[in-house]
Design a protein around this motif. Sequence first.
Motif, PDB file in Angstrom:
ATOM      1  N   SER B 287       0.838  -1.205   0.000  1.00 33.95           N
ATOM      2  CA  SER B 287       0.000   0.000   0.000  1.00 33.95           C
ATOM      3  C   SER B 287       0.867   1.246   0.000  1.00 33.95           C
ATOM      4  O   SER B 287       0.608   2.200  -0.747  1.00 33.95           O
ATOM      5  N   VAL B 288       1.899   1.231   0.850  1.00 35.44           N
ATOM      6  CA  VAL B 288       2.767   2.402   0.947  1.00 35.44           C
ATOM      7  C   VAL B 288       3.438   2.666  -0.402  1.00 35.44           C
ATOM      8  O   VAL B 288       3.442   3.805  -0.905  1.00 35.44           O
ATOM      9  N   VAL B 289       3.956   1.598  -1.032  1.00 38.66           N
ATOM     10  CA  VAL B 289       4.613   1.770  -2.331  1.00 38.66           C
ATOM     11  C   VAL B 289       3.593   2.242  -3.368  1.00 38.66           C
ATOM     12  O   VAL B 289       3.883   3.132  -4.181  1.00 38.66           O
ATOM     13  N   ALA B 290       2.388   1.664  -3.322  1.00 40.10           N
ATOM     14  CA  ALA B 290       1.346   2.043  -4.281  1.00 40.10           C
ATOM     15  C   ALA B 290       1.044   3.527  -4.180  1.00 40.10           C
ATOM     16  O   ALA B 290       0.966   4.239  -5.192  1.00 40.10           O
ATOM     17  N   ILE B 291       0.863   4.010  -2.944  1.00 41.20           N
ATOM     18  CA  ILE B 291       0.477   5.406  -2.751  1.00 41.20           C
ATOM     19  C   ILE B 291       1.555   6.325  -3.308  1.00 41.20           C
ATOM     20  O   ILE B 291       1.271   7.262  -4.063  1.00 41.20           O
ATOM     21  N   VAL B 292       2.832   6.044  -2.965  1.00 35.29           N
ATOM     22  CA  VAL B 292       3.910   6.948  -3.384  1.00 35.29           C
ATOM     23  C   VAL B 292       4.118   6.885  -4.895  1.00 35.29           C
ATOM     24  O   VAL B 292       4.050   7.905  -5.587  1.00 35.29           O
ATOM     25  N   THR B 293       4.337   5.669  -5.434  1.00 33.38           N
ATOM     26  CA  THR B 293       4.712   5.597  -6.849  1.00 33.38           C
ATOM     27  C   THR B 293       3.558   6.028  -7.746  1.00 33.38           C
ATOM     28  O   THR B 293       3.756   6.816  -8.669  1.00 33.38           O
ATOM     29  N   ALA B 294       2.342   5.536  -7.474  1.00 36.13           N
ATOM     30  CA  ALA B 294       1.238   5.870  -8.373  1.00 36.13           C
ATOM     31  C   ALA B 294       0.937   7.363  -8.331  1.00 36.13           C
ATOM     32  O   ALA B 294       0.649   7.974  -9.364  1.00 36.13           O
ATOM     33  N   SER B 295       1.040   7.979  -7.140  1.00 35.68           N
ATOM     34  CA  SER B 295       0.804   9.427  -7.062  1.00 35.68           C
ATOM     35  C   SER B 295       1.856  10.177  -7.859  1.00 35.68           C
ATOM     36  O   SER B 295       1.549  11.138  -8.561  1.00 35.68           O
ATOM     37  N   LEU B 296       3.133   9.727  -7.733  1.00 35.60           N
ATOM     38  CA  LEU B 296       4.199  10.421  -8.463  1.00 35.60           C
ATOM     39  C   LEU B 296       4.030  10.238  -9.965  1.00 35.60           C
ATOM     40  O   LEU B 296       4.209  11.185 -10.733  1.00 35.60           O
ATOM     41  N   VAL B 297       3.675   9.017 -10.395  1.00 30.84           N
ATOM     42  CA  VAL B 297       3.474   8.781 -11.829  1.00 30.84           C
ATOM     43  C   VAL B 297       2.317   9.645 -12.333  1.00 30.84           C
ATOM     44  O   VAL B 297       2.376  10.213 -13.428  1.00 30.84           O
TER      45      VAL B 297
END
Lengths: 125, 493
Positions: B287-297
């Motif tokens: 979840s943490v990785v999803a939130i950061v990477t998808a928001s940045l992308v």
Amino acid sequence: MSVANHVASHYSYWVTVVLMVAGLFIVIARGNLVKKLIGLSIFQTSVYLLYIAPGKLIGGTAPIVAEGFRIYSNPLPHVLILTAIVVGVATLALGLAIVVRIREAYRSIEEDEILAADRDGEDRA
Amino acid sequence: MTLAHLPALVVVVPLIAAPLTLLLRRPGVAWGIATAACAFSFAAALLLAAEVALHGPVSYHIGSWPPPWGIEYRLDVLNAFVLVLVSGVAAAVAPYAWRSVAAEMPGDRVYLFYTMFCLCVAGLLGMAATGDAFNLFVFMEIASLSSYVLIALGRDRRALLAAYQYLVLGTIGATFYVIGVGLLYLMTGTLNIADIAERLPQVRGTRPVLAALAFITVGVSLKLALFPLHLWLPNAYTYAPSAVTALLAATATKVQVYVLLRFYFGIFGLKLVTETLPMPEILLALSVVAIVTASLVALWQADLKRLFAYSSVAQIGYITLGISMASKDGLTAAVVHLFNHGITKGALFLLIGGIAWRVQRAGFDRLRGLGRSMPITSLGIVIAGLSLIGVPGTAGFVSKWYLVLGAIEAGRWWLAAFIVATSLIAVAYVWRFVEAAYLSAPGERTPGRGEPPLAMLLPAWLMVAACVYFGFDTSFTVGTARRAAALMLGEAP
């Protein structure tokens, strides 16, 4: 000996596992869209076996409530898998239909060529 | 008399509407039937939710076969809530589709759109309503197969490729799910969800049960687009017709979240999920990785629809983050966010569909100065965007609030700080729209003055209004979610 026994008594599970992995591998490794769908079908077929094989009891009959019928095979997995087969056929048909449309639009069913065609299209736009 | 059959009718009416639209062929008639069916389901879902809230769970036996032999539809606080979300969004998208679909599809095929639309809604509602694990698989496939078709109806040829990719990944996901159910069936000899839960303690911790947990987790995660299994989602959302994107973004992934919750807390139980396998840790990390990477992308996308598609992946991360806490506040946050994100994304994609109605695509080069040429649409996107960020006074704030509470309750201050900090990335990507629409001079590709027709604006603004309303009046959303969380954790509400 015991390993051989184990494999022999559980061979339907081994077949299931081999089909499952083979199917999934084809989906991932092949770039041809039709071959991917074939892999997907093999993958789904392995699940049919997973359900049906344990339903069979050696020496078991159909579930009949009467004298002389003591051991019976479970018929429910067969019913479930009939449904799953229908789902599998529908998925394959729809997948192939989409591939036909993709071929009309891109003149190719190779994944790398299609992706390259889209990249060129973006460069021009 | 009919009221007793509502749990079945809520699913069956859209299911019957599908072949009717196919037979009657006239676009107007097909649209009327689909809209009426969705409106009926919404009314039925509201009645059922009220019934469940007043008198406790409702059980309906299909064909009067008693469970566990027959198929049971079982509605409790949690899935009645999901039914309201799905049917509510469908009831808003169906009237919207009238003008939107007419503009995006050749006229002789419009009736086929409504056939698939009804099937998709019936499948999603069925998944939520059923109390049978295999029946759930069948409805999952009804919803999935129809959504592949709906995505392939997009104007761009890339919609075909997106539909193909979704078909392959979606089928793998559903097959993983059915493998998991098969293993559970082998161990317990039953498919009724409540019955499996009852018999599972006898075989708890055996390897097939653990394998079932793993298969179902991976399969459902593929369908709900948990990072890194989200690859099908951005393309599918971007190239699908506007009405389809709104429907799928608001409901499809959310129903899968419900399935995950049902299996984790309704079948396997908290102990097995949290202690035998490190599920909370895995979910937390993803979840943490999803939130950061998808928001940045999302920040770098050139198309508004694609931007919000990546934002969906990030927002699903917040939902699974709540699940990973496995506490009352965490689960409340997950269930509330499931609803709030559903209406927020529904509103956004409906409004973006309005832009697409004017200028084909919502690329950022066409959005410059949009605040002046399409003021009503732009204002709606900003308000829904604020809800996405989680600004107080919007629905998004309520879910973030409970997420932060859950993190603090678990003693994870860094997680609370993380949730607030990542909201800033959402500020940044919503700001990109504000900058383009309000602070830039109109470009040559900006549409002239004018709004999409009222039939499209009204449903979209109803969803925007819902985003604001549920930010102030939380008695329905939070109240229901708290009771659902208590139910999942096996506490008295």
